[in-house]
Design an enzyme around this catalytic site. Structure first.
Site, PDB file in Angstrom:
ATOM      1  N   MET A  78       0.436  -1.552   0.310  1.00 19.30           N
ATOM      2  CA  MET A  78       0.305   0.085   0.017  1.00 19.30           C
ATOM      3  C   MET A  78       0.420   0.992   0.120  1.00 19.30           C
ATOM      4  O   MET A  78       1.747   1.037   0.238  1.00 19.30           O
ATOM      5  CB  MET A  78      -0.998   0.124   0.936  1.00 19.30           C
ATOM      6  CG  MET A  78      -1.748  -0.869   0.950  1.00 19.30           C
ATOM      7  SD  MET A  78      -2.821  -1.574   2.391  1.00 19.30           S
ATOM      8  CE  MET A  78      -3.686   0.550   2.730  1.00 19.30           C
ATOM      9  N   HIS A  79       0.315   2.360  -0.644  1.00 18.72           N
ATOM     10  CA  HIS A  79       1.279   4.115  -0.016  1.00 18.72           C
ATOM     11  C   HIS A  79       1.585   4.473  -1.040  1.00 18.72           C
ATOM     12  O   HIS A  79       2.215   5.658  -0.782  1.00 18.72           O
ATOM     13  CB  HIS A  79       2.016   3.971   1.779  1.00 18.72           C
ATOM     14  CG  HIS A  79       0.280   3.391   2.263  1.00 18.72           C
ATOM     15  ND1 HIS A  79      -0.801   3.981   2.965  1.00 18.72           N
ATOM     16  CD2 HIS A  79       0.642   2.538   3.775  1.00 18.72           C
ATOM     17  CE1 HIS A  79      -1.430   3.367   4.018  1.00 18.72           C
ATOM     18  NE2 HIS A  79      -0.231   2.362   4.414  1.00 18.72           N
ATOM     19  N   ASP A 237      -2.508  -4.709   0.821  1.00 21.34           N
ATOM     20  CA  ASP A 237      -2.567  -5.832   0.765  1.00 21.34           C
ATOM     21  C   ASP A 237      -3.281  -6.937   2.342  1.00 21.34           C
ATOM     22  O   ASP A 237      -3.492  -7.460   2.459  1.00 21.34           O
ATOM     23  CB  ASP A 237      -0.690  -6.154   1.408  1.00 21.34           C
ATOM     24  CG  ASP A 237      -0.129  -5.235   1.729  1.00 21.34           C
ATOM     25  OD1 ASP A 237      -1.259  -4.412   2.820  1.00 21.34           O
ATOM     26  OD2 ASP A 237       0.846  -5.138   1.868  1.00 21.34           O
TER      27      ASP A 237
END
Length: 489
Positions: A78-79, A237
């Site tokens: 992520m991110h 995830d």
């Protein structure tokens, strides 16, 4: 029919092929490099992800009846910030979730814009790993690159785009960007303005189980599959792992003991922790979840075993541990700083309580217990919100240790359910693909049928009571050390 789940991790892409009954047919893994151009920076090349994903898909599908392949979906780190220009070319390497360069931008967001406003707009506050501070960093430090941005994407969504030609994201992954209105499942106009970007520069939002398109003809030809194979949005995830462990619906819980550690609590209703110690995100099942994320979990044990005592015999070291609930040594597992619940990048790993009769086994035990106590910190926040949890699923590399599972069951006083498959995010991606293709009516229906519990570790009332006393001592250590962390970081 067959469904592919693509788990785009930080060190490798892991691909999984599942049939409609949930049986895993094949698993393939392909690694790619990680770059650290400056201390505290962490980057990858999106082109590497795509190249290895395609190589992995070819290997994954090499022995199956390709006419049976119906859908592909994703779980992913992520991110990370992926920026594309007008020609859909990557402008610069992706800035990853574990990159720490954005402390100034985080400080600006949390303290100038203000945590209350951020929470109102996005249900979260700023962390160095999140995407919004990365966008501001590019704006501040690389203005020429910022001017070229035509599309802002997340890591797994770049792969979905390359396969389908659609600039897409899903609600769970978008929740970790700090530009997404989690409650209303749309981009936050206020946050886009603060970051200096326009809505047309953002990807189109889908629910995790929705079809974004079909594979492009040239991709279908390269993989030898039908042009009708559907590409499904997928999930971040942790949400994908939660689907893979059946953590969907009201009050379900999953603990992940990977490099980082998470406690993931699914809910049918939207809710925010007023102290923002837990992340409030949209879930892949169409509802919501709360998540506590610690930056070092199983990696604490790996560090202790590999770097400090110099052994690979993890099981042998754990076999020497005999006095659960009676350890006088404590370990703060903040080797990379900490997110939940402290949000302190300056926090550090700390042993306390050693005496002349402290043994190697006591130290090893303290590491395992320290991770469990830190997970309980987040569980206590959830309990304070009125969430009642009696049991949890468990996944990740650390979950392979019977002793660690026993410690977690007793420290958190929860029944710990062990599931048949360890393949959290990849399996979650494949299940989302099956739902998107109409194999199941909902994510809940799919997980009820496909996810099987094979063992349960029950807490022992006597041991849980001992750990209650130990936890009361553990939670006093961080506040006492916090002023020191500001000096020694």
């Amino acid at each position: 029919m067959l469904y592919a789940g693509v788990d785009l991790g930080t060190s490798a892409v892991k691909l999984l092929l599942m049939d409609q009954g949930g049986k895993i047919q094949k698993i393939v893994s392909k690694e790619y490099p990680l770059y650290f151009p400056h201390p505290g920076w962490s980057e990858q090349k999106p082109e590497d992800w795509y190249e290895q994903t395609m190589a992995g898909l070819k290997e994954l599908l090499s022995e199956c009846d390709k006419s049976q392949v119906a859908g592909i979906s994703f779980g992913g780190q992520m991110h990370g910030l992926v920026i594309l220009d007008e020609q859909d070319e990557v402008i610069r390497p992706a800035i990853l979730w574990n990159d720490g360069r954005t402390y100034e931008e985080c400080d600006y967001l949390n303290n100038v814009i203000g945590k209350d406003k951020l929470s109102e707009y996005t249900a979260n506050i700023s962390f160095t790993g999140f995407t919004a501070p990365k966008i501001l960093w590019v704006k501040n430090k690389e203005p020429e690159n910022f001017e070229r941005i035509a599309k802002i994407m997340l890591p797994k969504d770049y792969i979905a785009y390359k396969l389908s030609g659609v600039h897409c994201t899903d609600v769970s992954d978008a929740s970790g960007m700090l530009v997404f209105d989690v409650k209303n499942r749309c981009w936050s106009k206020e946050m886009l303005e603060i970051c200096g970007v326009r809505e047309e520069q953002m990807a189109r939002i889908f629910e995790s189980y929705e079809v974004v398109g079909t594979v492009k003809p040239e991709i279908a030809a390269e993989l030898g599959i039908s042009e009708n194979v559907k590409v499904i949005a997928g999930a971040g995830d942790n949400a994908a792992a939660a689907v893979g462990t059946g953590t969907v619906g009201e009050g379900m819980c999953n603990i992940s003991l990977g490099t980082s550690g998470t406690i993931f609590i699914s809910s049918e209703k939207f809710g925010v922790d007023k102290f923002n110690a837990l992340h409030a995100f949209a879930h892949a099942d169409g509802h919501y979840h709360l998540m506590g994320c610690m930056l070092s979990a199983a990696s604490c044990n790996k560090w202790w075993m590999d770097e400090i005592i110099g052994t690979k015999d993890y099981a042998g070291e754990q076999a020497a541990i005999t006095k659960l609930g009676e350890n006088h040594v404590y370990f703060l597992p903040y080797l990379m700083g900490e997110r939940s619940p402290h949000n302190n990048p300056n926090a550090r790993g700390t042993f306390i309580g050693m005496t002349m009769d402290t043994t190697r086994a006591d130290m090893t035990q303290a590491v395992l217990e320290g991770v469990a106590f830190a997970l309980r910190d987040s569980l206590e926040v959830a309990k304070a919100l009125g969430i009642k949890i009696e049991r949890t699923k468990i996944c990740g590399g650390g979950a392979k240790s019977p002793l660690w599972k026993k410690i977690i069951a007793n420290v958190l006083n929860l029944k710990v359910d062990v599931i048949e498959s360890e393949e959290g995010p990849g399996l979650g991606g494949a299940i989302l693909a099956a739902v998107g293709c109409g194999e199941y009516a909902s994510v809940k229906e799919a997980t009820d049928k496909l996810v099987k519990i094979v063992d349960t570790v029950d807490p022992d009332p006597e041991l849980a009571a001992k750990y209650d006393e130990r936890y009361a001592q553990f939670k006093e250590i961080y506040p006492a050390c916090k002023p020191l962390f500001e000096i020694i970081h």
